[in-house]
Write a protein that holds these residues in place. Structure first.
Motif, short mmCIF file in Angstrom:
data_model
loop_
_atom_site.label_atom_id
_atom_site.label_comp_id
_atom_site.label_asym_id
_atom_site.label_seq_id
_atom_site.Cartn_x
_atom_site.Cartn_y
_atom_site.Cartn_z
N TYR A 328 -64.29 -8.24 103.41
CA TYR A 328 -64.66 -8.38 102.32
C TYR A 328 -64.39 -9.52 101.38
CZ TYR A 328 -66.09 -3.53 102.98
OH TYR A 328 -67.01 -2.53 103.33
N TRP A 334 -65.19 -1.46 93.07
CA TRP A 334 -64.64 -0.24 92.26
C TRP A 334 -63.27 0.53 92.83
CZ3 TRP A 334 -66.50 5.66 93.00
CH2 TRP A 334 -66.69 5.66 94.32
N ASP A 335 -62.93 -0.08 94.10
CA ASP A 335 -61.95 0.31 94.78
C ASP A 335 -60.75 0.26 93.73
OD1 ASP A 335 -63.95 -0.25 96.51
OD2 ASP A 335 -62.52 -0.23 98.11
N GLU A 474 -72.99 5.71 100.31
CA GLU A 474 -73.82 4.50 100.62
C GLU A 474 -74.61 4.78 101.79
OE1 GLU A 474 -71.19 1.38 100.85
OE2 GLU A 474 -71.04 1.17 98.66
N LYS A 586 -71.48 9.45 103.37
CA LYS A 586 -70.42 8.44 103.82
C LYS A 586 -69.17 8.88 103.19
CE LYS A 586 -69.69 3.41 103.97
NZ LYS A 586 -69.94 2.28 103.40
N GLN A 587 -69.15 9.33 102.05
CA GLN A 587 -67.80 9.69 101.25
C GLN A 587 -68.16 10.47 100.18
OE1 GLN A 587 -68.21 5.33 100.70
NE2 GLN A 587 -66.99 5.65 98.59
N LEU A 625 -62.32 5.43 101.97
CA LEU A 625 -62.11 5.78 100.67
C LEU A 625 -62.05 7.27 100.49
CD1 LEU A 625 -62.78 2.76 100.18
CD2 LEU A 625 -63.93 3.48 98.15
#
Ligand code: BGC
Length: 727
Positions: A328, A334-335, A474, A586-587, A625
């Motif tokens: 990345y 936002w992490d 996402e 996804k999360q 996450l």
């Protein structure tokens, strides 16, 4: 010093095949820079990297990236003409330890060279927490079975590559006397100057001569010694590193810092750094008794957060992979606000403030992004770097080499509300009114302006909507009315009105200034009130089951168990288009919302949504996450076994490379999520006015869970299970 195991990360075998994973695991740092755990002597294919906060440069495809600084590690013992290399000759013993207590990385090796000379080596290094510009390596070598010549090469290597790019040009290099060399470089586009200077001293052996190697962009000092069997030789390499972000003349600053370091010596520097670490752990440590694995893994994750947080810089923030890898590209997501920041807000509020100030300083970029997309106010970048402009790559190479369009930078808009959320959470936890008055309010108000311009009026429904977004999940792109985004936007607007009211009361001048500058007319404020009262949040009939976005319940249902065993994500299995046809996440998305706004959704609502969404979440192979948040929510629901399972899964992510991508860097959001899982999940901490309550759901084998935190400047001590449940 003998150290309890839970404060040590230990490796007892040299793993040439896992070089990159281990480099990430053994990352050290000091809040100014991070250095991967690459071996000092270097190996083919290794990936040495040092990342300094704020040191960005333009890069193709990814817009801008954190630059790999010149490698300060090179230290090569040459034994009777043979270079020390653990992949040649015979490795008789090997042990590497990361001492979490003071950030010291230590390796003890017994090695026989191909020609049969045996040496015992102890090499240790640290980045000083007491002085951010100083780094040090100490090496002790004992020739065990020979008399001969030992050559020690200590240098700096400016051929530091990023994966696709080389960012440096050489300004100058040189030597100052026999024992010191320096390297002066500048980034190609951003023009940031950097100087590293290094100094070598040796004790023991019989000194023969000192020379320099003056290779291009790689100066080194070489000391040659006569050594005798059984007689130890010790060498200290001290390094200073300075950039033009902190100093005008980087060369003279680096050299004078190095001079200061020399007078204090390796031991003095280590002692100062160890004392700084002791203060850090006094506040930040969490003890879990009865579960060594959890205790150690949690501490490791907190260590990684502590070395990544900018300590002296409020124009930088923690990237998704901290300062530990190329993943990345050093971009901030936002992490940071949602996953990592709560740890700092409650443990080290000064550091949380630095990172929130980073968002303040990058408001101009956020305003440009809003304007470019035709909106008002401030719209934060999904991936942010030095200026706050959007840095998400528009395309990345897919698995078969084809280019894949990445939409997050265009339409993952919830980040803007997430930043506002972190600001309000910080304010409530610390009572730092000055921050809110001078900086925070402007962010919350200008992000509200963005939402005011972002919503659309749906005449048929007679409600406001937010269409064409990506929510936290996402797997689904271009969705309408993502519950998370809509509710967080509404929350952003509500808090903007509250903060403006507070500002009018407590600091009318500032309120008036912002009202003028941000055009907060009565008409604008009424518009916000109308949105708050009338923004569509999809839910199932009249129940408290939220619908993730319009039409989610009509998508194909899926039983994730039918796809086991598998080792890849559901997106990899079904394809980017395919996965969008199904109710698979996804999360956590709706569940993430219920967690963040936990004061307004009761446990019954959480239970109902958990029952629906948890089984549909690709928790093991989706986003890293997820697991810590599932641990937290399961603990709140009293599902302690499940919570513990998710918690340990998250806790071992980097140590055991459970996702196979630890080579790219630490999963910093997971580290932050773990702290939240322990404190807000297992301990059940909730803030209530000036006090707090606890609702513990501890795994039965945890004999004790102890931690401290700050609330409005006061320190609180929690020790479970014995504590009262109120403070
Ligand atoms: C996750 C995002 C996260 C990003 C960086 C993605 O895979 O879905 O939520 O912000 O990684 O960690």
């Amino acid at each position: 010093m003998t150290e309890r195991n839970n404060w040590l990360i230990t490796e007892t075998r040299f793993h040439p095949a896992a070089l990159h994973h281990k480099e990430t695991v053994f990352t050290i740092g000091n809040g100014y820079l991070g250095t991967r755990g690459t071996f000092e002597e270097g190996y083919p294919g290794d990936r040495p990297a040092t990342f300094v906060h704020g040191l960005f440069d333009a890069a193709p495809l990814v817009n801008t990236e954190l630059v790999n600084a010149p490698n300060w590690l090179p230290f090569v013992p040459v034994i009777n003409g043979e270079r020390f290399r653990m992949d040649r000759g015979t490795l008789l013993s090997y042990r590497r330890e990361l001492h979490l207590r003071n950030g010291l990385l230590k390796r003890t090796v017994c090695w026989r060279s191909p020609a049969g000379h045996t040496v015992e080596l102890r090499i240790e290094r640290f980045a000083s927490l007491a002085d951010r510009h100083l780094l040090a390596i100490r090496c002790r070598i004992i020739p065990l079975d020979f008399d001969g010549i030992l050559e020690l090469r200590a240098g700096l290597d400016g051929h530091a590559l990023n994966p696709e790019c080389f960012h440096w040009h050489l300004e100058d290099q040189g030597a100052c006397g026999e024992h010191t060399v320096y390297l002066h470089m500048r980034t190609r586009h951003s023009g940031i100057a950097l100087c590293e200077a290094c100094h070598l001293t040796v004790s023991g052996g019989e000194e023969m001569n000192w020379t320099h190697l003056d290779c291009d962009a790689a100066p080194a000092i070489v000391a040659s010694l006569k050594v005798r069997a059984g007689e130890p030789v010790s060498a200290d390499k001290l390094v200073s590193l300075v950039t033009s972000r902190e100093a005008g003349d980087v060369v003279s600053t680096a050299l004078s810092l190095l001079e200061g370091a020399r007078t204090r010596g390796y031991d003095g520097l280590l002692q100062a750094s160890t004392e700084a670490w002791a203060q850090e752990w006094d506040v930040c440590d969490i003890t879990i008794e009865g579960d060594d694995q959890a205790d150690q893994a949690l501490r490791y994750n907190l260590f990684q957060l502590l070395i990544a947080a900018p300590r002296h810089d409020d124009r930088a923030s923690i990237p998704a992979k901290a300062l530990s890898g190329f993943g990345y590209r050093g971009h901030v997501f936002w992490d940071t606000e949602i996953f990592m920041l709560p740890f700092f807000t409650f443990m080290r509020p000064e550091l949380a403030r630095n990172m929130l100030m980073y968002r303040y300083h990058t408001l101009p970029g956020a305003r440009r992004k809003a304007q470019e997309q035709g909106y008002a106010g401030a719209m934060f970048a999904w991936e942010s770097a030095d200026t706050g402009d959007e840095t998400t790559p528009r395309f990345v190479p897919g698995p078969n080499g084809q280019l894949v369009r990445i939409w997050t930078g265009d339409i993952e808009h919830h980040i803007t509300a997430d930043v506002a959320y972190a600001i309000v959470q910080y304010w409530q936890a610390t009572g730092d009114d000055a921050f809110m008055r001078d900086y925070g309010a402007e962010i919350v108000l200008d992000t509200a302006r963005f939402w005011g311009s972002r919503v659309e009026w749906n005449q048929a429904r007679a409600q406001y909507e937010i269409n064409d977004v990506i929510g936290p999940d996402e797997y689904h792109e271009h969705v309408n009315n993502n519950a998370f985004t809509n509710r967080m936007a509404q929350w952003n607007l509500e808090n903007a009105l509250d903060i403006l009211a507070w500002l009018r009361l407590t600091c009318p001048d500032k309120a008036a200034e912002l009202e003028t500058r941000l055009e907060l007319t009565e008409e604008q404020l009424s518009h916000w009130r109308r949105i708050i009262g009338n923004l569509y949040i999809p839910r199932h009939n009249a129940t408290s089951l939220l619908e993730q976005f319009d039409g989610f319940f009509a998508l194909g249902d899926i039983n994730l168990a039918d796809y086991e065993p598998r080792t890849v994500s559901m997106q990899a299995l079904l394809g980017i288009e395919g996965v969008q046809q199904y109710q698979v996440l996804k999360q956590p998305d709706v569940l993430m919302l219920l967690y963040l706004l936990r004061e307004e959704y009761d446990i019954a609502a959480l239970r109902e949504n958990w029952a629906y969404y948890a089984p549909r979440t690709d928790i093991t192979y989706g986003s890293s996450l997820g697991p810590a948040i599932h641990a937290l929510l399961a603990a709140r629901l009293g599902e302690v076994d499940q919570a513990y399972h998710y918690f340990m899964h998250a806790a071992r992510t980097d140590l055991d490379d459970t996702r196979g991508n630890a080579a790219d860097g630490i999963h910093a959001a997971t580290a932050g999520g773990l702290w939240q899982a322990v404190v807000f999940g297992f301990a059940g901490l909730r803030m209530k006015g000036n006090g707090y309550t606890l609702a513990p759901h501890l795994p039965p084998h945890w004999r004790k869970l102890a931690f401290t935190f700050y609330h409005r400047g006061k320190r609180a001590y929690v020790s479970l299970p014995d504590d009262e449940t109120q403070g």
